[in-house]
Design a protein around this motif. Structure first.
Motif, PDB file in Angstrom:
ATOM      1  N   VAL A  33      -2.040   3.494  -0.774  1.00 46.35           N
ATOM      2  CA  VAL A  33      -1.941   2.026  -1.843  1.00 46.35           C
ATOM      3  C   VAL A  33      -1.415   1.088  -0.322  1.00 46.35           C
ATOM      4  O   VAL A  33      -2.156   0.007  -0.548  1.00 46.35           O
ATOM      5  N   VAL A  34      -0.414   1.308   0.071  1.00 43.97           N
ATOM      6  CA  VAL A  34       0.203   0.343   1.058  1.00 43.97           C
ATOM      7  C   VAL A  34      -0.750  -0.080   2.156  1.00 43.97           C
ATOM      8  O   VAL A  34      -0.860  -1.014   2.716  1.00 43.97           O
ATOM      9  N   ARG A  35      -1.630   0.807   2.497  1.00 40.88           N
ATOM     10  CA  ARG A  35      -2.675   0.513   3.673  1.00 40.88           C
ATOM     11  C   ARG A  35      -3.840  -0.097   3.193  1.00 40.88           C
ATOM     12  O   ARG A  35      -4.427  -0.837   3.671  1.00 40.88           O
ATOM     13  N   LYS A  36      -4.373   0.211   1.816  1.00 41.12           N
ATOM     14  CA  LYS A  36      -5.643  -0.289   1.468  1.00 41.12           C
ATOM     15  C   LYS A  36      -5.532  -1.713   0.780  1.00 41.12           C
ATOM     16  O   LYS A  36      -6.502  -2.410   0.939  1.00 41.12           O
ATOM     17  N   TYR A  37      -4.810  -2.005   0.081  1.00 42.73           N
ATOM     18  CA  TYR A  37      -4.470  -3.228  -0.727  1.00 42.73           C
ATOM     19  C   TYR A  37      -3.656  -4.534   0.043  1.00 42.73           C
ATOM     20  O   TYR A  37      -2.488  -4.113   0.064  1.00 42.73           O
ATOM     21  N   PRO A  38      -4.182  -5.435   0.259  1.00 39.50           N
ATOM     22  CA  PRO A  38      -3.506  -6.474   0.870  1.00 39.50           C
ATOM     23  C   PRO A  38      -1.988  -6.758   0.331  1.00 39.50           C
ATOM     24  O   PRO A  38      -1.030  -7.212   0.874  1.00 39.50           O
ATOM     25  N   VAL A  39      -2.200  -6.971  -1.121  1.00 36.75           N
ATOM     26  CA  VAL A  39      -0.934  -7.433  -1.628  1.00 36.75           C
ATOM     27  C   VAL A  39       0.214  -6.558  -1.070  1.00 36.75           C
ATOM     28  O   VAL A  39       1.481  -6.834  -1.132  1.00 36.75           O
ATOM     29  N   PHE A  40       0.072  -5.238  -0.996  1.00 34.36           N
ATOM     30  CA  PHE A  40       1.077  -4.368  -0.582  1.00 34.36           C
ATOM     31  C   PHE A  40       1.338  -4.335   0.907  1.00 34.36           C
ATOM     32  O   PHE A  40       2.219  -3.638   1.245  1.00 34.36           O
ATOM     33  N   LYS A  41       0.815  -4.896   1.621  1.00 38.34           N
ATOM     34  CA  LYS A  41       0.992  -5.244   3.208  1.00 38.34           C
ATOM     35  C   LYS A  41       2.544  -5.376   3.500  1.00 38.34           C
ATOM     36  O   LYS A  41       2.938  -4.912   4.495  1.00 38.34           O
ATOM     37  N   PRO A  42       3.255  -6.146   2.804  1.00 34.83           N
ATOM     38  CA  PRO A  42       4.714  -6.248   3.155  1.00 34.83           C
ATOM     39  C   PRO A  42       5.526  -4.923   3.047  1.00 34.83           C
ATOM     40  O   PRO A  42       6.481  -4.926   3.787  1.00 34.83           O
ATOM     41  N   LEU A  43       4.746  -4.065   2.333  1.00 32.66           N
ATOM     42  CA  LEU A  43       5.648  -2.887   2.301  1.00 32.66           C
ATOM     43  C   LEU A  43       5.189  -1.656   3.221  1.00 32.66           C
ATOM     44  O   LEU A  43       5.542  -0.954   3.266  1.00 32.66           O
ATOM     45  N   GLN A  44       4.438  -2.142   4.328  1.00 30.98           N
ATOM     46  CA  GLN A  44       4.238  -1.459   5.239  1.00 30.98           C
ATOM     47  C   GLN A  44       5.254  -1.004   6.203  1.00 30.98           C
ATOM     48  O   GLN A  44       5.482   0.193   6.592  1.00 30.98           O
ATOM     49  N   ASN A  45       6.194  -1.670   6.214  1.00 32.36           N
ATOM     50  CA  ASN A  45       7.557  -1.387   6.756  1.00 32.36           C
ATOM     51  C   ASN A  45       8.438  -0.395   5.778  1.00 32.36           C
ATOM     52  O   ASN A  45       8.665  -0.988   4.510  1.00 32.36           O
ATOM     53  N   VAL A  46       8.666   0.549   6.047  1.00 35.23           N
ATOM     54  CA  VAL A  46       9.399   1.588   5.174  1.00 35.23           C
ATOM     55  C   VAL A  46      10.513   0.976   4.742  1.00 35.23           C
ATOM     56  O   VAL A  46      10.972   1.373   3.517  1.00 35.23           O
ATOM     57  N   ASP A  47      11.353   0.271   5.371  1.00 36.13           N
ATOM     58  CA  ASP A  47      12.469  -0.099   4.945  1.00 36.13           C
ATOM     59  C   ASP A  47      12.304  -0.997   3.837  1.00 36.13           C
ATOM     60  O   ASP A  47      12.867  -1.139   2.835  1.00 36.13           O
ATOM     61  N   SER A  48      11.177  -2.103   3.819  1.00 30.60           N
ATOM     62  CA  SER A  48      10.692  -2.855   2.780  1.00 30.60           C
ATOM     63  C   SER A  48      10.457  -2.046   1.517  1.00 30.60           C
ATOM     64  O   SER A  48      10.670  -2.309   0.476  1.00 30.60           O
ATOM     65  N   PHE A  49       9.671  -0.867   1.742  1.00 30.34           N
ATOM     66  CA  PHE A  49       9.122  -0.295   0.717  1.00 30.34           C
ATOM     67  C   PHE A  49      10.122   0.690   0.050  1.00 30.34           C
ATOM     68  O   PHE A  49      10.279   0.731  -1.187  1.00 30.34           O
ATOM     69  N   ARG A  50      11.279   0.960   0.584  1.00 26.81           N
ATOM     70  CA  ARG A  50      12.401   1.503   0.116  1.00 26.81           C
ATOM     71  C   ARG A  50      13.229   0.667  -0.996  1.00 26.81           C
ATOM     72  O   ARG A  50      14.040   1.044  -1.684  1.00 26.81           O
ATOM     73  N   LYS A  51      13.128  -0.736  -0.911  1.00 28.53           N
ATOM     74  CA  LYS A  51      13.833  -1.700  -1.586  1.00 28.53           C
ATOM     75  C   LYS A  51      13.218  -2.054  -2.906  1.00 28.53           C
ATOM     76  O   LYS A  51      12.758  -3.113  -3.299  1.00 28.53           O
ATOM     77  N   PHE A  52      12.800  -1.080  -3.729  1.00 26.79           N
ATOM     78  CA  PHE A  52      12.124  -1.101  -4.999  1.00 26.79           C
ATOM     79  C   PHE A  52      13.063  -1.395  -6.219  1.00 26.79           C
ATOM     80  O   PHE A  52      14.157  -0.912  -6.192  1.00 26.79           O
TER      81      PHE A  52
END
Length: 77
Positions: A33-52
């Motif tokens: 999801v993070v790699r395929k959809y442009p809207v999720f691009k900011p979450l490619q940084n795992v630290d950002s992904f963890r901040k849900f």
């Protein structure tokens, strides 16, 4: 009943364990999801992904990015 996410916890990488309002617990790897959809691009940084946040879904970036509970339910294991 509307499907909602009630709890979620970080597992590792791009994986979360998610609890739904029907009591079902699923684990989902969001790597694709993070790699395929442009809207999720900011979450490619795992630290950002963890901040849900959990509302009735999963949100990141103060709600600017979210994902439907139905998608997580369908694709989680």
């Amino acid at each position: 009943m509307f499907l909602e996410i009630t709890e979620a916890e970080y597992v590792d990488g791009y994986r979360l364990r998610v609890v739904f309002n029907d009591g079902i617990v699923k684990e989902m790897d969001f790597t694709d999801v993070v790699r395929k959809y442009p809207v999720f691009k900011p979450l490619q940084n795992v630290d950002s992904f963890r901040k849900f946040n959990v509302t009735d879904t999963l949100e990141w970036e103060d709600g600017a990015i979210d994902i439907a509970p139905e998608y997580v339910y369908e694709h989680g294991v």
